[in-house]
Enzyme design. Structure first.
Site, mmCIF file in Angstrom:
data_model
loop_
_atom_site.group_PDB
_atom_site.id
_atom_site.type_symbol
_atom_site.label_atom_id
_atom_site.label_comp_id
_atom_site.label_asym_id
_atom_site.label_seq_id
_atom_site.Cartn_x
_atom_site.Cartn_y
_atom_site.Cartn_z
ATOM 1 N N MET A 161 7.740 3.842 9.926
ATOM 2 C CA MET A 161 7.844 4.013 8.483
ATOM 3 C C MET A 161 7.297 2.742 7.844
ATOM 4 O O MET A 161 7.674 1.647 8.222
ATOM 5 C CB MET A 161 9.293 4.216 8.070
ATOM 6 C CG MET A 161 9.464 4.321 6.564
ATOM 7 S SD MET A 161 11.187 4.321 6.082
ATOM 8 C CE MET A 161 11.425 6.033 5.714
ATOM 9 N N CYS A 162 6.379 2.936 6.926
ATOM 10 C CA CYS A 162 5.764 1.761 6.305
ATOM 11 C C CYS A 162 5.422 2.102 4.872
ATOM 12 O O CYS A 162 4.399 2.720 4.620
ATOM 13 C CB CYS A 162 4.509 1.348 7.058
ATOM 14 S SG CYS A 162 3.762 -0.127 6.376
ATOM 15 N N LEU A 163 6.286 1.786 3.977
ATOM 16 C CA LEU A 163 5.940 2.042 2.575
ATOM 17 C C LEU A 163 6.657 1.051 1.687
ATOM 18 O O LEU A 163 7.557 0.327 2.124
ATOM 19 C CB LEU A 163 6.279 3.482 2.181
ATOM 20 C CG LEU A 163 7.728 3.820 1.833
ATOM 21 C CD1 LEU A 163 7.793 5.197 1.231
ATOM 22 C CD2 LEU A 163 8.581 3.763 3.071
#
Lengths: 151, 467
Positions: free
Chosen positions: A87-89
């Protein structure tokens, strides 16, 4: 120095864990690998699921953002549907990361994103399209996966 | 078809530009090197750059590179700040600054920062200050500073400290900055342009960082913009500290090329601060007052006075000095020029013509002489011309001025040569006298004294001595 910061943060989350999170060290003595078991928010479609998340704190932490991986499979537009479950936001992006951010803040963000997926910022475009156009089918699969993997 | 290809091309360009990494090799902060290197770097560039870089070394003798990783502006200001403190060369100043920055933790708290988060960063700053202040004793403060700024842990922490100070200062002084960040709010601006780790400093950030860090420390900031605007020199933008020119704690000079900052130096930034005896400022008078001089000396010529070597505000007679060109009456007679004569006025029978007056060596104090103002190009040797000019001189010393042609009854002709007088500035041989005329050694007279009964001349006296 980085280590000092991690120790302080770890002490804080141990004494005062963020809502719905149980935090431990993946390996005894390695402060850079955290193990989180997160209960999905009860008002989300993932309610009832327990998700294992591994947080890797880079050597340069807090100048580099932590890296998040869902070890529990999750049907979500913002989590890669592979063995990494990345997850990368938002604040986790290297170009938006702010060194004063704490892991507890990151975990809060994760719970927010579980409750409210952000299809415009998706890593799984197929899931995002389904989320936008066929919410029913999306929710069905997501719930199936929760009972299959996250109980 | 073409539309699709253009689209693909755009996508490809987009991908390339996203993957583009600037050249981030090289030290975080480089060694100081002659600024002519910049000109040779642009030797093949377009004429505007060539002209501007060629003119650069005339103003700035040296420069120092910062690694172009997107944080060079923060790094340049932070490094310059420490370097300015080193240049002052006073361990007490480091202590002052540490105390001041510690007190600024209050604005970090006010901006909602968590002490246990920022203390890691601030502690690195303070540790660096102590390390450098200790190395002032051993004289290798410059090397220590450079080494520390090339240590990523220290450098990132110090920059982060500056970043948090800047953002906290802007958030706690939102009314000052809100007009400059429209349409964003100050908070949104900080969140997007100051807080993120890779965010480069831009104009608002620079001015806020100057307000919180540099100005109260007495440090000015000067940015030279090297771009393709018309002109053959770089455009310089200066943000002055809260101290008048020459009395601050130095200036950080940056060279800005679109997207990148380096550090520039003038020759005076490099030489050790103590070597040339500068007019010693008295810090107590003006350190942080916005208009400090006015309260201390009401002298029109204060700037000029400070330029005189050996003069300073410590001189209690400064008021007297300035009276000469601008007409205070009290000492008018002493400002009257007198014909330069040998200081011992005994008439001497000389068979040789009087030696041509040698141009006096540049007096240690070039006094604010009326004629110097009227004809500034005239060297100080022009004293003899002074008398005839008196009447129509644009500067009239005083209403009590003596008539033209008044006998040159001046100080050096006066009989009272007490030691108190001789050592005072009322003596024209004193360098603080407006009619300063150094005493000259006249060999003729020295030799004449023992023999003046029989001989009158230097050659004879020598020949008789050797006979």
């Amino acid at each position: 120095m980085a280590n000092k910061r991690i120790m302080k943060e770890y002490a804080e989350v141990t004494n005062n864990p963020p809502a719905g999170c149980k935090i431990s060290l993946e390996n005894e003595g390695d402060m850079n690998l955290w193990n989180v078991v997160m209960d999905a928010p009860s008002d989300s479609i993932y309610a009832g699921g327990h998700f294992k998340i591994v947080i890797k704190l880079p050597k340069e932490y807090p100048f580099k953002p932590p890296v998040l991986n869902f070890k529990t499979k999750l049907y979500h537009p913002n989590v890669t549907n592979d063995e990494n479950g990345s997850m990368c936001l938002g604040m986790l992006r290297p170009d938006e990361w702010k060194p004063p951010n704490k892991i507890a803040d990151v975990l809060k963000l994760v719970r927010t994103v579980l409750a409210a997926p952000q299809p415009d910022d998706a890593v799984e475009q197929g899931i995002a399209d389904q989320y936008k156009n066929d919410r029913k089918a999306f929710e069905k699969t997501a719930k199936d996966w929760v009972s299959k993997y996250a109980k | 078809m073409t539309y699709v290809r253009a689209d693909e091309e755009l996508a490809e360009l987009q991908r390339l530009s996203q993957e583009y990494q600037p050249d981030v090799t090289g030290p975080l902060v480089g060694e100081r090197q002659p600024s002519t290197a910049i000109a040779s770097e642009y030797a093949l560039a377009d004429p505007v750059y060539r002209a501007k870089t060629a003119a650069l070394p005339q103003r700035y003798s040296h420069y120092r590179t910062c690694r172009g990783d997107g944080r060079c502006g923060w790094r340049a200001v932070a490094f310059g700040y420490f370097e300015a403190l080193v240049h002052i060369g006073d361990a007490a100043k480091f202590l002052d600054e540490e105390t001041r920055l510690r007190s600024l933790n209050n604005i970090l708290n006010a901006a909602g920062q968590d002490p246990y988060v920022y203390e890691d960063f601030t502690d690195e700053t303070f540790e660096l200050m102590r390390k450098i202040s200790a190395s002032l004793q051993t004289g290798n403060a410059d090397a220590t500073l450079l080494a520390c700024f090339n240590d990523p842990v220290i450098e990132q922490s110090v920059i982060q400290h500056m970043r948090m100070l800047t953002a906290a200062w802007m958030r706690t002084h939102a009314d000052v900055y809100e007009a400059f960040v429209l349409p964003q709010s100050v908070d949104e601006f900080c969140a997007s342009s100051i807080d993120p780790y890779p965010a480069e400093i831009e104009h608002i950030g620079i001015s806020a960082l100057t307000d919180v860090l540099l100005k109260p420390a007495g440090i000015s900031l000067e940015i030279s913009y090297l771009d393709r605007s018309i002109g053959d020199e770089v455009n310089v933008h200066r943000i002055d500290a809260d101290a008048p020119e020459g009395f601050g704690s130095g200036t950080i000079r940056l060279l800005y090329r679109p997207g990148h900052y380096d550090i520039l130096y003038k020759p005076e930034d490099i030489q050790p601060p103590m070597l040339p005896p500068q007019p010693a400022p008295i810090p107590t008078y003006f350190q942080f007052a916005p208009q400090p001089m006015d309260h201390v000396y009401d002298i029109g010529a204060s700037d000029f006075i400070t330029m005189i070597p050996g003069m300073s505000f410590a001189n209690t007679h400064a008021g007297w000095m300035s009276s000469s060109p601008f007409g205070s009456s009290g000492f008018a007679p002493t400002t009257l020029p007198c014909k330069p004569q040998p200081p011992a006025p005994a008439p001497t029978p000389m068979y040789a013509p009087p030696p041509a007056l040698p141009p006096p060596p540049p007096p240690p104090a070039q006094i604010s002489h009326a004629s110097d103002f009227a004809t500034p190009s005239l060297p100080p040797t022009a004293m003899p011309n002074h008398m005839p000019h008196m009447g129509n001189d644009p500067f009239r010393s005083s209403i009590w001025e003596l008539e033209r042609g008044f006998p040159a009854a001046t100080t050096q002709c006066l009989p009272f040569q007490t030691s108190i007088f001789r050592n005072s500035h009322f003596n024209t041989a004193h360098f603080l006298n407006p009619d300063f005329q150094p005493e000259e050694w006249t060999p003729d007279q020295d030799y004449i004294v023992p023999h003046n009964n029989h001989r009158s001349g230097r050659h004879k006296s020598i020949s008789s001595g050797s006979a």
